[in-house]
Design a protein around this motif. Structure first.
Motif, mmCIF file in Angstrom:
data_model
loop_
_atom_site.group_PDB
_atom_site.id
_atom_site.type_symbol
_atom_site.label_atom_id
_atom_site.label_comp_id
_atom_site.label_asym_id
_atom_site.label_seq_id
_atom_site.Cartn_x
_atom_site.Cartn_y
_atom_site.Cartn_z
ATOM 1 N N GLY A 94 9.023 -10.728 4.182
ATOM 2 C CA GLY A 94 8.090 -11.383 3.270
ATOM 3 C C GLY A 94 6.837 -10.619 2.926
ATOM 4 N N GLN A 95 6.450 -9.623 3.748
ATOM 5 C CA GLN A 95 5.243 -8.849 3.461
ATOM 6 C C GLN A 95 5.542 -7.466 2.892
ATOM 7 O OE1 GLN A 95 3.500 -9.308 7.410
ATOM 8 N NE2 GLN A 95 1.858 -10.560 6.544
ATOM 9 N N LYS A 96 6.798 -7.219 2.560
ATOM 10 C CA LYS A 96 7.149 -5.914 1.985
ATOM 11 C C LYS A 96 6.800 -5.881 0.504
ATOM 12 C CE LYS A 96 10.660 -5.028 5.484
ATOM 13 N NZ LYS A 96 12.094 -5.045 5.834
ATOM 14 N N TRP A 97 6.621 -4.667 -0.007
ATOM 15 C CA TRP A 97 6.022 -4.456 -1.314
ATOM 16 C C TRP A 97 6.759 -5.197 -2.426
ATOM 17 C CZ3 TRP A 97 2.648 0.288 -1.998
ATOM 18 C CH2 TRP A 97 2.007 0.285 -3.256
ATOM 19 N N MET A 98 8.094 -5.184 -2.411
ATOM 20 C CA MET A 98 8.866 -5.754 -3.517
ATOM 21 C C MET A 98 8.624 -7.246 -3.676
ATOM 22 S SD MET A 98 12.741 -5.670 -1.911
ATOM 23 C CE MET A 98 13.486 -6.402 -3.371
ATOM 24 N N TYR A 99 8.207 -7.904 -2.590
ATOM 25 C CA TYR A 99 7.931 -9.335 -2.657
ATOM 26 C C TYR A 99 6.442 -9.620 -2.845
ATOM 27 C CZ TYR A 99 12.631 -9.405 -0.752
ATOM 28 O OH TYR A 99 13.976 -9.197 -0.558
ATOM 29 N N ILE A 100 5.597 -8.791 -2.278
ATOM 30 C CA ILE A 100 4.153 -9.017 -2.361
ATOM 31 C C ILE A 100 3.591 -8.636 -3.725
ATOM 32 C CG2 ILE A 100 1.914 -8.192 -1.480
ATOM 33 C CD1 ILE A 100 3.209 -10.166 0.400
ATOM 34 N N GLU A 101 4.037 -7.496 -4.269
ATOM 35 C CA GLU A 101 3.534 -7.036 -5.574
ATOM 36 C C GLU A 101 4.722 -6.669 -6.466
ATOM 37 O OE1 GLU A 101 0.165 -3.971 -7.481
ATOM 38 O OE2 GLU A 101 0.819 -3.701 -5.400
ATOM 39 N N PRO A 102 5.474 -7.658 -6.934
ATOM 40 C CA PRO A 102 6.683 -7.378 -7.712
ATOM 41 C C PRO A 102 6.387 -6.758 -9.070
ATOM 42 C CG PRO A 102 6.221 -9.722 -7.685
ATOM 43 C CD PRO A 102 5.280 -9.098 -6.711
ATOM 44 N N GLN A 115 1.209 -18.718 17.491
ATOM 45 C CA GLN A 115 1.825 -17.418 17.704
ATOM 46 C C GLN A 115 0.938 -16.300 17.164
ATOM 47 O OE1 GLN A 115 5.433 -18.670 15.546
ATOM 48 N NE2 GLN A 115 6.643 -18.004 17.304
ATOM 49 N N MET A 116 0.904 -15.189 17.863
ATOM 50 C CA MET A 116 0.319 -13.979 17.315
ATOM 51 C C MET A 116 1.167 -13.535 16.131
ATOM 52 S SD MET A 116 -0.318 -11.953 20.888
ATOM 53 C CE MET A 116 -1.077 -10.533 20.098
ATOM 54 N N ARG A 117 0.573 -12.747 15.234
ATOM 55 C CA ARG A 117 1.323 -12.254 14.084
ATOM 56 C C ARG A 117 1.215 -10.731 13.997
ATOM 57 N NH1 ARG A 117 -1.810 -16.345 14.618
ATOM 58 N NH2 ARG A 117 -3.256 -15.617 13.012
ATOM 59 N N ARG A 118 2.377 -10.054 13.977
ATOM 60 C CA ARG A 118 2.438 -8.635 13.620
ATOM 61 C C ARG A 118 2.844 -8.565 12.155
ATOM 62 N NH1 ARG A 118 4.916 -4.791 14.590
ATOM 63 N NH2 ARG A 118 3.372 -3.233 15.210
ATOM 64 N N CYS A 119 2.121 -7.805 11.375
ATOM 65 C CA CYS A 119 2.341 -7.791 9.933
ATOM 66 C C CYS A 119 3.020 -6.483 9.532
ATOM 67 C CB CYS A 119 1.015 -7.996 9.208
ATOM 68 S SG CYS A 119 0.336 -9.650 9.525
ATOM 69 N N HIS A 120 3.920 -6.572 8.524
ATOM 70 C CA HIS A 120 4.884 -5.499 8.283
ATOM 71 C C HIS A 120 5.305 -5.503 6.806
ATOM 72 C CE1 HIS A 120 8.437 -2.999 9.284
ATOM 73 N NE2 HIS A 120 9.135 -3.809 8.519
ATOM 74 N N THR A 121 4.993 -4.532 5.977
ATOM 75 C CA THR A 121 4.361 -3.257 6.225
ATOM 76 C C THR A 121 3.670 -2.827 4.938
ATOM 77 O OG1 THR A 121 4.837 -0.922 6.842
ATOM 78 C CG2 THR A 121 6.538 -2.074 5.667
ATOM 79 N N PHE A 122 2.654 -1.958 4.997
ATOM 80 C CA PHE A 122 1.948 -1.522 3.792
ATOM 81 C C PHE A 122 2.707 -0.436 3.019
ATOM 82 C CE2 PHE A 122 -2.235 -2.757 5.978
ATOM 83 C CZ PHE A 122 -2.348 -3.931 5.259
#
Length: 356
Positions: A79-87, A109-116
């Motif tokens: 969900g945080q990959k480029w194609m979905y974040i900035e289509p 829950q802690m969150r690890r975010c993935h990826t710029f």
């Protein structure tokens, strides 16, 4: 985080003491307090999972995914990959990421975010743009700025740059390298620090660095150079996508983690799964359990390794069958959401460590 560090003197390393896990073919006699609870008792910061949007309509799956006793940390797998974040250029859509991040935050829950910055899962407008160094540099900074500020203070860590190296230790010939040159990596880390602030851990993340080899040594040299030049980097993520019969040993994973431990960098196993050549069998599941346990125990034993994230926990939503035809059953829970031998092996090992 204070733990007993594996012995090492330099980037050439001395391997940690060998660990031979017992065989687990039947459930342990624990009351199953949850892998995250056990991981914390054993000295880790978390045991977590990736979560994908494709199964968020499955209530049984979601209840396990956001069970903070089982998984104290969550990562949006897509969900945080480029194609979905900035289509589209400068058009940002956070709905897929929010569908995982918001429930994770509510669950504690802690969150690890993935990826710029990654070479894959880019929208067509990035891959096919007529870029100059100046214009693509502006695009990358704008993307990191917007995404980082949207999730500001929501992420324990960000995978800032993902998979920038080839197996031989050379830089991957991505659009970023072709147009911007090698400096795109340090620029991404500088922008990540600028726009996330000082509270977020900034990671370099890659696969195939779970042994001391050309690739892991190249990553370590990059990190050492960044530290010397005050380029902000806090950690290195070892993806740990393994295969039964070809997986690294406990000693090998320990030695790879210690490469970065020696640099005082935080480490984590960020995408752990262990695929099986189908058809499956009890014998293969026993070997799978050993691989999972070796990797997790290595993280427990190396001082700066803070946690383990499995790349989803349920076989039907694993990425493995599509990406590796003929392989599957890579996760801790089977088709019926029942614990597999690998789950019980990790569980018992963590419990034994905690009781020492």
């Amino acid at each position: 985080m204070m733990k007993v560090a594996a012995a090492a003197t330099s980037l050439s390393l001395v391997a940690a003491a060998p660990y031979t896990p017992p065989t687990y073919t039947t459930p342990s006699n624990l009351t199953h307090p949850g892998l995250d609870i056990l991981a914390k008792r054993a000295g880790l910061l978390y045991f977590g999972t990736a979560i994908d949007n494709v199964v968020l309509n499955n209530t049984a799956y979601v209840s396990i995914a956001h069970n903070v006793s089982e998984f104290g940390q969550a990562t949006p797998s897509n969900g945080q990959k480029w194609m979905y974040i900035e289509p589209q250029q400068n058009v940002f859509n956070y709905s897929m990421a929010d569908a995982i991040m918001k429930p994770a935050k509510e669950a504690g829950q802690m969150r690890r975010c993935h990826t710029f910055a990654w070479h894959s899962q880019l929208p067509d407008w990035v891959n096919n743009g007529n870029w100059t160094k100046e214009t693509l540099t502006a695009v990358l900074e704008n993307h990191i700025k917007n995404e980082a500020q949207y999730f500001k203070d929501d992420c324990y860590a960000w995978d800032v740059v993902n998979e920038a190296f080839e197996d031989d230790g050379s830089l991957r010939n991505s659009i970023w390298l072709q147009v911007m040159g090698p400096e795109y990596i340090e620029l991404a880390f500088k922008w990540a620090r600028q726009y996330t602030g000082n509270g977020t851990r900034l990671y370099y993340n890659d696969y195939g660095i779970e042994r001391v080899n050309n690739k892991s040594l190249a990553v370590a040299e990059m990190a050492k150079d960044f530290i010397a030049r005050d380029i902000p980097i806090d950690g290195v993520g070892l993806q740990a996508h393994f295969t039964v019969g070809r997986a690294p040993t406990y000693d090998e994973v320990s030695a790879a983690l210690t490469l970065f431990d020696d640099l005082k960098l935080e480490t984590a196993l960020t995408e752990l799964d262990v695929r099986i050549l189908l058809p499956d069998s009890p014998e293969k599941q026993e070997l799978q359990a050993e691989v999972y346990t070796n990797a997790t125990k290595a993280c427990v034993d190396v001082a700066e390794c803070v946690g383990v994230t499995v790349w989803d926990f349920w076989d039907p939503v694993s990425w493995v069958p599509e990406s590796f035809p003929g392989y599957g059953n890579a996760c801790l829970l089977d088709d019926d959401l029942q614990r597999k031998p690998a789950y019980y092996a990790i569980e018992k090992m963590l419990d034994e460590v905690a009781k020492k």
